[in-house]
Write a protein that holds these residues in place. Structure first.
Motif, PDB file in Angstrom:
ATOM      1  N   THR A 142     -15.878  11.300  44.236  1.00  0.00           N
ATOM      2  CA  THR A 142     -14.786  10.848  43.371  1.00  0.00           C
ATOM      3  C   THR A 142     -13.448  10.790  44.106  1.00  0.00           C
ATOM      4  OG1 THR A 142     -14.528  13.138  42.682  1.00  0.00           O
ATOM      5  CG2 THR A 142     -15.859  11.719  41.251  1.00  0.00           C
TER       6      THR A 142
ATOM      7  N   ALA B 103     -21.991   4.098  38.105  1.00  0.00           N
ATOM      8  CA  ALA B 103     -22.552   5.436  38.302  1.00  0.00           C
ATOM      9  C   ALA B 103     -23.355   5.941  37.108  1.00  0.00           C
ATOM     10  CB  ALA B 103     -21.420   6.414  38.607  1.00  0.00           C
ATOM     11  N   ARG B 104     -23.433   5.144  36.053  1.00  0.00           N
ATOM     12  CA  ARG B 104     -23.999   5.630  34.792  1.00  0.00           C
ATOM     13  C   ARG B 104     -25.400   6.210  34.944  1.00  0.00           C
ATOM     14  NH1 ARG B 104     -24.868   2.098  29.634  1.00  0.00           N
ATOM     15  NH2 ARG B 104     -24.809   0.424  31.176  1.00  0.00           N
TER      16      ARG B 104
ATOM     17  N   PRO C 121     -24.074  11.236  40.706  1.00  0.00           N
ATOM     18  CA  PRO C 121     -22.665  10.867  40.761  1.00  0.00           C
ATOM     19  C   PRO C 121     -22.153  10.622  42.179  1.00  0.00           C
ATOM     20  CG  PRO C 121     -23.024  12.808  39.391  1.00  0.00           C
ATOM     21  CD  PRO C 121     -24.319  12.516  40.067  1.00  0.00           C
TER      22      PRO C 121
ATOM     23  N   ASN D 293     -31.957   1.972  32.576  1.00  0.00           N
ATOM     24  CA  ASN D 293     -31.161   1.182  33.519  1.00  0.00           C
ATOM     25  C   ASN D 293     -31.754  -0.224  33.621  1.00  0.00           C
ATOM     26  OD1 ASN D 293     -29.685   0.119  35.617  1.00  0.00           O
ATOM     27  ND2 ASN D 293     -30.051   1.814  37.042  1.00  0.00           N
TER      28      ASN D 293
ATOM     29  N   SER E 238     -19.430  -3.700  40.412  1.00  0.00           N
ATOM     30  CA  SER E 238     -19.900  -4.522  39.282  1.00  0.00           C
ATOM     31  C   SER E 238     -19.389  -5.960  39.343  1.00  0.00           C
ATOM     32  CB  SER E 238     -19.511  -3.859  37.956  1.00  0.00           C
ATOM     33  OG  SER E 238     -18.135  -3.638  37.912  1.00  0.00           O
TER      34      SER E 238
ATOM     35  N   THR F   9     -17.182   4.085  39.582  1.00  0.00           N
ATOM     36  CA  THR F   9     -16.814   3.606  38.249  1.00  0.00           C
ATOM     37  C   THR F   9     -17.916   4.009  37.276  1.00  0.00           C
ATOM     38  OG1 THR F   9     -17.963   1.479  38.462  1.00  0.00           O
ATOM     39  CG2 THR F   9     -15.699   1.577  39.289  1.00  0.00           C
ATOM     40  N   GLU F  10     -17.571   4.093  36.033  1.00  0.00           N
ATOM     41  CA  GLU F  10     -18.542   4.534  35.023  1.00  0.00           C
ATOM     42  C   GLU F  10     -19.758   3.605  34.960  1.00  0.00           C
ATOM     43  OE1 GLU F  10     -19.352   6.958  33.275  1.00  0.00           O
ATOM     44  OE2 GLU F  10     -20.779   5.952  31.933  1.00  0.00           O
ATOM     45  N   GLU F  11     -19.512   2.273  34.995  1.00  0.00           N
ATOM     46  CA  GLU F  11     -20.647   1.371  34.824  1.00  0.00           C
ATOM     47  C   GLU F  11     -21.609   1.416  36.021  1.00  0.00           C
ATOM     48  OE1 GLU F  11     -17.667  -2.389  35.644  1.00  0.00           O
ATOM     49  OE2 GLU F  11     -19.198  -2.575  34.105  1.00  0.00           O
TER      50      GLU F  11
ATOM     51  N   ARG G  22     -28.369  13.572  33.893  1.00  0.00           N
ATOM     52  CA  ARG G  22     -27.132  12.768  33.928  1.00  0.00           C
ATOM     53  C   ARG G  22     -26.317  13.098  32.688  1.00  0.00           C
ATOM     54  NH1 ARG G  22     -23.534  11.523  36.102  1.00  0.00           N
ATOM     55  NH2 ARG G  22     -22.848   9.570  36.971  1.00  0.00           N
ATOM     56  N   ASN G  23     -25.085  13.528  32.895  1.00  0.00           N
ATOM     57  CA  ASN G  23     -24.197  13.866  31.786  1.00  0.00           C
ATOM     58  C   ASN G  23     -24.844  14.834  30.807  1.00  0.00           C
ATOM     59  OD1 ASN G  23     -22.163  12.186  32.811  1.00  0.00           O
ATOM     60  ND2 ASN G  23     -23.083  10.401  31.823  1.00  0.00           N
TER      61      ASN G  23
END
Ligand SMILES: CC(C)(COP(=O)(O)OP(=O)(O)OC[C@H]1O[C@@H](n2cnc3c(N)ncnc32)[C@H](O)[C@@H]1OP(=O)(O)O)[C@@H](O)C(=O)NCCC(=O)NCCS
Length: 215
Positions: free
Chosen positions: A68, A60-61, A65, A162, A126, A56-58, A186-187
């Protein structure tokens, strides 16, 4: 350990003390029981649960990564077993009482042959943040790696941004040693990370009656 969770590393195990202290767990991890959770080795059948909890995004932020897909997690879980058998790495799934599948994981990998210096990382779904699950799991893992595996220095990397990751590490007694500048991609952005450490000498002796049971 922002980058550890889903990467592979290859480090040779050397003979001597290291192979002696790692001999048992290389054949399979024990089950560690806490007051409301169990830590156990991952099974390939855990892949769907881990996908739902961690991809999930929260979650793995700020970590490298996660897979998936179910197949990706199955490959990851097989890799955890191979690396454990090679004596390089340990991964515990976190199973709350009343559940069968893990809701997260704790990982530890050696940074030098023999595990005297190691790095850990963790991620929980989460829905299980802020409810004590982390603290309980962390104490079980810390007791295990310092008392059984023979870790002397345990490192963790957490992105400065974080807040939960850094707060969690501070809570378990980790000490901030420095900033690893622009060390996590990251991103498309390089993030600064805090290097957190716990030494075996930092830890208070645990009374025998409060130690976790190992099965
Ligand atoms: C890291 C993780 C396992 C911690 O579990 P958790 O249940 O969230 O942790 P806890 O709530 O027990 O502890 C976090 C602490 O940080 C504090 N905190 C939260 N946000 C914060 C912020 N922005 N700044 C400072 N502290 C913060 C919390 O208040 C808490 O401290 P407290 O219990 O004294 O109030 C979980 O958040 C997670 O899976 N995150 C995603 C993966 C990840 O980032 N892993 C870290 C890799 S090192």
């Amino acid at each position: 350990m922002e980058k550890m969770p889903f990467r592979t590393e290859h480090v040779m195990l050397t003979p001597g003390l290291s192979s002696r202290v790692t001999a048992d767990w290389r054949h399979g991890l024990p089950v560690l029981r806490g007051a409301s959770i169990t830590l156990r080795e991952l099974q390939v059948s855990d892949a769907p649960a881990l996908l739902a909890m961690l991809a999930t995004e929260e979650v793995a932020r700020f970590i490298s990564p996660p897979p998936t897909s179910i197949e990706g997690f199955e490959r990851f879980i097989r890799w955890t077993t191979e690396e454990r058998a090679a004596g390089r790495y340990i991964c515990f799934g976190v199973v709350p009482d009343g559940m069968d599948a893990p809701i997260g994981l704790f990982q530890v990998r050696q940074l030098e042959p023999g595990f005297a210096t190691a790095e850990w990382g963790f991620a929980l779904g989460s829905a299980f943040w802020g409810d004590g699950t982390f603290m309980e799991g962390a104490q079980l893992v810390l007791d295990y790696v310092f008392d059984i595996v023979g870790v002397h220095r345990l490192e963790a990397r957490a992105a400065v941004r974080n807040g939960r990751g850094c707060g969690a590490l501070r809570k378990v007694g980790a000490v901030q040693e420095g900033i690893l500048r622009r060390s996590l991609l990251r991103n498309g952005e390089y993030l600064d990370q805090v290097l957190w450490t716990i030494l075996d000498s930092d830890r208070a002796p645990t009374p025998a009656f409060s130690r976790p049971s190992v099965h």
